[in-house]
Design a protein around this motif. Structure first.
Motif, PDB file in Angstrom:
ATOM      1  N   GLU A  29      21.726 -13.683  -8.166  1.00  0.00           N
ATOM      2  CA  GLU A  29      20.469 -13.876  -8.887  1.00  0.00           C
ATOM      3  C   GLU A  29      19.300 -14.049  -7.916  1.00  0.00           C
ATOM      4  O   GLU A  29      18.206 -13.524  -8.157  1.00  0.00           O
ATOM      5  N   LYS A  98       4.962 -14.067 -11.442  1.00  0.00           N
ATOM      6  CA  LYS A  98       6.171 -14.169 -12.279  1.00  0.00           C
ATOM      7  C   LYS A  98       7.425 -13.939 -11.440  1.00  0.00           C
ATOM      8  O   LYS A  98       8.437 -14.630 -11.614  1.00  0.00           O
ATOM      9  N   LEU A 101       8.119 -16.970  -9.393  1.00  0.00           N
ATOM     10  CA  LEU A 101       8.685 -18.010 -10.256  1.00  0.00           C
ATOM     11  C   LEU A 101      10.163 -17.744 -10.535  1.00  0.00           C
ATOM     12  O   LEU A 101      10.981 -18.664 -10.486  1.00  0.00           O
ATOM     13  N   ARG A 102      10.519 -16.478 -10.804  1.00  0.00           N
ATOM     14  CA  ARG A 102      11.930 -16.134 -11.032  1.00  0.00           C
ATOM     15  C   ARG A 102      12.769 -16.407  -9.782  1.00  0.00           C
ATOM     16  O   ARG A 102      13.909 -16.873  -9.878  1.00  0.00           O
ATOM     17  N   SER A 104      12.099 -18.704  -7.457  1.00  0.00           N
ATOM     18  CA  SER A 104      12.242 -20.167  -7.348  1.00  0.00           C
ATOM     19  C   SER A 104      13.275 -20.690  -8.336  1.00  0.00           C
ATOM     20  O   SER A 104      14.086 -21.562  -8.001  1.00  0.00           O
ATOM     21  N   MET A 105      13.259 -20.155  -9.557  1.00  0.00           N
ATOM     22  CA  MET A 105      14.235 -20.578 -10.573  1.00  0.00           C
ATOM     23  C   MET A 105      15.654 -20.213 -10.140  1.00  0.00           C
ATOM     24  O   MET A 105      16.591 -20.989 -10.350  1.00  0.00           O
ATOM     25  N   ALA A 106      15.822 -19.038  -9.544  1.00  0.00           N
ATOM     26  CA  ALA A 106      17.151 -18.620  -9.087  1.00  0.00           C
ATOM     27  C   ALA A 106      17.644 -19.535  -7.962  1.00  0.00           C
ATOM     28  O   ALA A 106      18.829 -19.900  -7.921  1.00  0.00           O
ATOM     29  N   LEU A 108      16.741 -22.698  -7.506  1.00  0.00           N
ATOM     30  CA  LEU A 108      17.070 -23.988  -8.132  1.00  0.00           C
ATOM     31  C   LEU A 108      18.399 -23.918  -8.871  1.00  0.00           C
ATOM     32  O   LEU A 108      19.182 -24.876  -8.866  1.00  0.00           O
ATOM     33  N   SER A 109      18.657 -22.792  -9.504  1.00  0.00           N
ATOM     34  CA  SER A 109      19.923 -22.613 -10.217  1.00  0.00           C
ATOM     35  C   SER A 109      21.096 -22.649  -9.239  1.00  0.00           C
ATOM     36  O   SER A 109      22.133 -23.246  -9.530  1.00  0.00           O
ATOM     37  N   SER A 112      21.614 -26.227  -8.118  1.00  0.00           N
ATOM     38  CA  SER A 112      22.251 -26.984  -9.192  1.00  0.00           C
ATOM     39  C   SER A 112      23.739 -26.663  -9.274  1.00  0.00           C
ATOM     40  O   SER A 112      24.571 -27.567  -9.449  1.00  0.00           O
TER      41      SER A 112
END
Length: 199
Positions: A29, A98, A101-102, A104-106, A108-109, A112
């Motif tokens: 991702e 965008k 942001l995707r 950064s989210m990946a 963080l995922s 996690s």
């Protein structure tokens, strides 16, 4: 098998990070988001397009024959166009934001997923160590209960203990055996889970 050495926590964790599908999926991702960011940034760059075509025209009712018309009206075209993005109404900038942001989210995922895996492995590792210690304690308790039962049997045989004493001692022995079996299978279970994570 019950008391075999438990591998070090860090070695199990590093092997699990290298092989677990949820970690690999999170890494893919991130890679996908990085490519998406590159695609979004390409909107800032000019584009060069090349086009080519060929055609022929034919008219009926003409004095020329078909072959002459084909020869005279054959046409070839070629084109080159340069598109320089100057004003796009913030569309490229929004696409880049965008995509960032995707990404950064990946990331963080993935973090996690790593934390969840670490917590699960640590819990399983501690449970495996505790189950081994419980097995050692339960086995010692069972041996003491067995010795107590044998002593009570001998006392009962010579008349120094009652049937109730013998029954109580037998119940304690059965309880100790049950705890030993339970601790044994829990130790084997958690060792198997650790092996699963290490593969």
């Amino acid at each position: 098998q019950v008391l075999r050495p438990i591998p070090q926590l860090e070695s199990i964790y590093s092997q699990a990070v290298a092989h677990r599908s949820e970690i690999r999926s999170a890494e893919l991702e991130i890679e996908n988001a990085r490519h998406g960011l590159g695609i979004a940034r390409s909107g800032y760059y000019p584009t060069l397009s090349l086009s080519a075509g060929t055609g022929v025209g034919f008219r009926t009712g003409s004095d020329y024959t078909f072959a002459e018309q084909m020869k005279n009206s054959w046409s070839n075209t070629a084109g080159l166009s340069l598109n320089v993005p100057i004003l796009q109404g913030r569309q490229t900038r929004s696409n880049v934001e965008k995509a960032q942001l995707r990404q950064s989210m990946a990331q963080l995922s993935r973090e996690s997923a790593l934390k969840d895996l670490r917590r699960t492995i640590e819990t399983t590792w501690l449970n495996a160590r505790n189950a081994q210690q419980q097995f050692i304690a339960a086995r010692a308790e069972q041996q003491a209960a067995q010795a107590g039962y044998e002593l009570t049997q001998e006392q009962f045989r010579v008349g120094r203990a009652t049937a109730t004493d013998l029954l109580n001692q037998h119940t304690q022995l059965l309880s100790a055996q049950q705890r030993t079996l339970q601790a044994k299978y829990m130790a084997v279970y958690y060792a198997g889970l650790l092996q699963h994570y290490a593969q």
